[in-house]
Design a protein around this motif. Structure first.
Motif, PDB file in Angstrom:
ATOM      1  N   THR A   1      -8.897  24.318 -58.706  1.00  0.00           N
ATOM      2  CA  THR A   1      -8.039  25.401 -58.240  1.00  0.00           C
ATOM      3  C   THR A   1      -8.045  26.552 -59.230  1.00  0.00           C
ATOM      4  O   THR A   1      -8.689  26.489 -60.291  1.00  0.00           O
TER       5      THR A   1
ATOM      6  N   GLU B   1       0.008  25.161 -55.811  1.00  0.00           N
ATOM      7  CA  GLU B   1       1.078  25.318 -54.824  1.00  0.00           C
ATOM      8  C   GLU B   1       0.583  26.042 -53.580  1.00  0.00           C
ATOM      9  O   GLU B   1       0.916  25.673 -52.441  1.00  0.00           O
ATOM     10  N   GLY B   2      -0.254  27.077 -53.781  1.00  0.00           N
ATOM     11  CA  GLY B   2      -0.815  27.780 -52.631  1.00  0.00           C
ATOM     12  C   GLY B   2      -1.751  26.897 -51.829  1.00  0.00           C
ATOM     13  O   GLY B   2      -1.811  26.985 -50.597  1.00  0.00           O
ATOM     14  N   THR B   3      -2.475  26.011 -52.507  1.00  0.00           N
ATOM     15  CA  THR B   3      -3.369  25.097 -51.808  1.00  0.00           C
ATOM     16  C   THR B   3      -2.595  24.115 -50.938  1.00  0.00           C
ATOM     17  O   THR B   3      -2.984  23.815 -49.803  1.00  0.00           O
ATOM     18  N   LEU B   4      -1.472  23.626 -51.470  1.00  0.00           N
ATOM     19  CA  LEU B   4      -0.685  22.647 -50.721  1.00  0.00           C
ATOM     20  C   LEU B   4       0.047  23.265 -49.548  1.00  0.00           C
ATOM     21  O   LEU B   4       0.344  22.577 -48.562  1.00  0.00           O
ATOM     22  N   THR B   5       0.347  24.554 -49.631  1.00  0.00           N
ATOM     23  CA  THR B   5       1.146  25.200 -48.577  1.00  0.00           C
ATOM     24  C   THR B   5       0.345  26.114 -47.673  1.00  0.00           C
ATOM     25  O   THR B   5       0.927  26.752 -46.800  1.00  0.00           O
ATOM     26  N   SER B   6      -0.979  26.187 -47.883  1.00  0.00           N
ATOM     27  CA  SER B   6      -1.794  27.127 -47.087  1.00  0.00           C
ATOM     28  C   SER B   6      -2.914  26.399 -46.358  1.00  0.00           C
ATOM     29  O   SER B   6      -4.071  26.842 -46.350  1.00  0.00           O
ATOM     30  N   ARG B   7      -2.621  25.302 -45.755  1.00  0.00           N
ATOM     31  CA  ARG B   7      -3.653  24.538 -45.064  1.00  0.00           C
ATOM     32  C   ARG B   7      -4.183  25.289 -43.844  1.00  0.00           C
ATOM     33  O   ARG B   7      -5.388  25.215 -43.557  1.00  0.00           O
ATOM     34  N   GLU B   8      -3.308  25.944 -43.125  1.00  0.00           N
ATOM     35  CA  GLU B   8      -3.758  26.672 -41.940  1.00  0.00           C
ATOM     36  C   GLU B   8      -4.740  27.775 -42.319  1.00  0.00           C
ATOM     37  O   GLU B   8      -5.759  27.985 -41.658  1.00  0.00           O
ATOM     38  N   GLU B   9      -4.436  28.470 -43.392  1.00  0.00           N
ATOM     39  CA  GLU B   9      -5.340  29.531 -43.845  1.00  0.00           C
ATOM     40  C   GLU B   9      -6.683  28.961 -44.284  1.00  0.00           C
ATOM     41  O   GLU B   9      -7.758  29.509 -43.954  1.00  0.00           O
TER      42      GLU B   9
ATOM     43  N   GLU C   1      15.058  19.478 -57.644  1.00  0.00           N
ATOM     44  CA  GLU C   1      15.446  20.419 -56.587  1.00  0.00           C
ATOM     45  C   GLU C   1      16.464  19.783 -55.638  1.00  0.00           C
ATOM     46  O   GLU C   1      17.431  20.427 -55.220  1.00  0.00           O
TER      47      GLU C   1
END
Length: 368
Positions: free
Chosen positions: A78, A129-137, A182
């Motif tokens: 990453t 974090e972007g990899t885990l949350t941007s699967r659609e992209e 959190e």
């Protein structure tokens, strides 16, 4: 054996072989590429097909249905220099059997390698974090690249899905700690919000209770003051209607004085200076009544004979009636009544002033 039968049998066998070599039956959703003398000739469609024996042969048999290809986990770095293993699932379909057979040697391996290189280009520009949350992209970019590259191979990529993204174990532990912190933070915030709402509601309830109690106390004091006012007014009207004299008022004043000390709010009781005047007035009033009832001015009977001769010198002297005594007694009674009335009014004024000084809250409430 007859020598004629042998050639017939041989001819029959050759005919059967030629028929078997000529007829090709293609199943549904299958495509056969035919080569004639090593050169691509045509693609057989599903059903009964005829080819030239010996000259034509089937080179490749392809399945044109949509197929699924799952690749092995591939390490990808990453943007924040973390190595993650990514599994992909590919849904593809052969649209041109000839191109799939002759444009690429192994289309599955080519698709797999193209997927890995595209993933490394896409993931290399994202953090974890972007990899885990941007699967659609990521899926959309992979599909665009693969569809463009595999189009000339006779393959259409329908969907590309990321099956799993596995970060290192240390990153997993750190992520779990972060998620736990959190959740604890959200729980603490919700707990604080609950306590805040509870305190607000409790304060509102206490406020409403105090307001209602104050209003009830105010109404009770107003009603009590109205009742006392009406009672005083009735007493005042009754006194004036019956034309009570000062002697009766002085007597009622003396009768009321002991009740002034029975209140719970009184810590001391001041005896007014007019008390002696009131007592003197009442005493003179009762003395005047006794004097008026006795025959002071009457003459004593004469113990002498009926012949009118004077009594003996040793007898009691005769007391003559004085008409000024009755007038002096009446004037004294009137003066005592006036003093009693003044004493009563002064005593009431002093009692009211003492009550207002000791109970300022009650005075303000009744005054309002």
């Amino acid at each position: 054996m007859d020598p004629v039968v042998i050639p017939i049998l041989v001819a029959a066998i050759v005919v059967v072989f030629l028929v078997a070599a000529t007829v090709r039956i293609v199943p549904q959703a299958r495509r056969y590429n035919i080569e004639r003398f090593g050169r691509y000739r045509r693609t057989l469609q599903p059903g009964l097909n005829f080819v030239l024996p010996v000259a034509d042969r089937v080179n490749t048999k392809l399945d044109v249905r949509e197929q699924v290809y799952s690749s092995d986990p591939k390490p990808v770095i990453t943007e924040d220099n973390l190595v993650v293993n990514i599994d992909t699932v590919l849904y593809y379909q052969i649209t041109d059997p000839r191109a799939a057979a002759y444009e690429v040697a192994d289309y599955l391996q080519a698709i797999d390698q193209l997927t890995v290189t595209t993933l490394r280009n896409v993931i290399g520009s994202m953090d974890l974090e972007g990899t885990l949350t941007s699967r659609e992209e990521i899926n959309a970019r992979l599909r665009a690249v693969l569809d463009d590259a595999t189009g000339k191979w006779g393959i259409r990529v329908n969907r590309v899905e990321i099956k799993a993204i596995d970060p290192p174990n240390t990153i997993k532990e750190a992520m779990e700690k972060q998620m736990r912190a959190e959740r604890d933070k959200r729980a603490a915030i919700l707990h604080a919000e609950g306590e805040r709402q509870a305190k607000i509601l409790t304060a509102e309830g206490t406020k409403q209770k105090d307001i209602l109690e104050a209003q009830g106390t105010q109404q009770a004091m107003i009603l009590r003051a109205d009742g006392e006012s009406k009672a005083v007014e009735l007493v005042f009207q009754s006194v004036h209607r019956n034309n009570a004299d000062a002697k009766v008022l002085a007597y009622k004043y003396l009768e009321t004085l002991p009740h002034l000390a029975q209140s719970d709010n009184n810590t001391f009781w001041v005896i007014p200076g007019e008390l002696t005047e009131a007592v003197r007035t009442v005493t003179s009033a009762f003395g005047d009544r006794s004097a008026m009832g006795s025959p002071v001015s009457a003459e004593r009977e004469d113990p002498a004979d009926g012949d009118g001769t004077p009594p003996d010198e040793g007898g009691a002297p005769e007391i003559e009636a004085d008409p000024t005594l009755a007038l002096d007694a009446a004037a004294a009674a009137d003066e005592a009544a006036k003093q009693a009335a003044v004493a009563v009014s002064d005593a009431k004024a002093e009692a009211e002033a003492a009550g207002e000084a000791q109970m300022p809250g009650r005075g303000r409430t009744s005054g309002s």
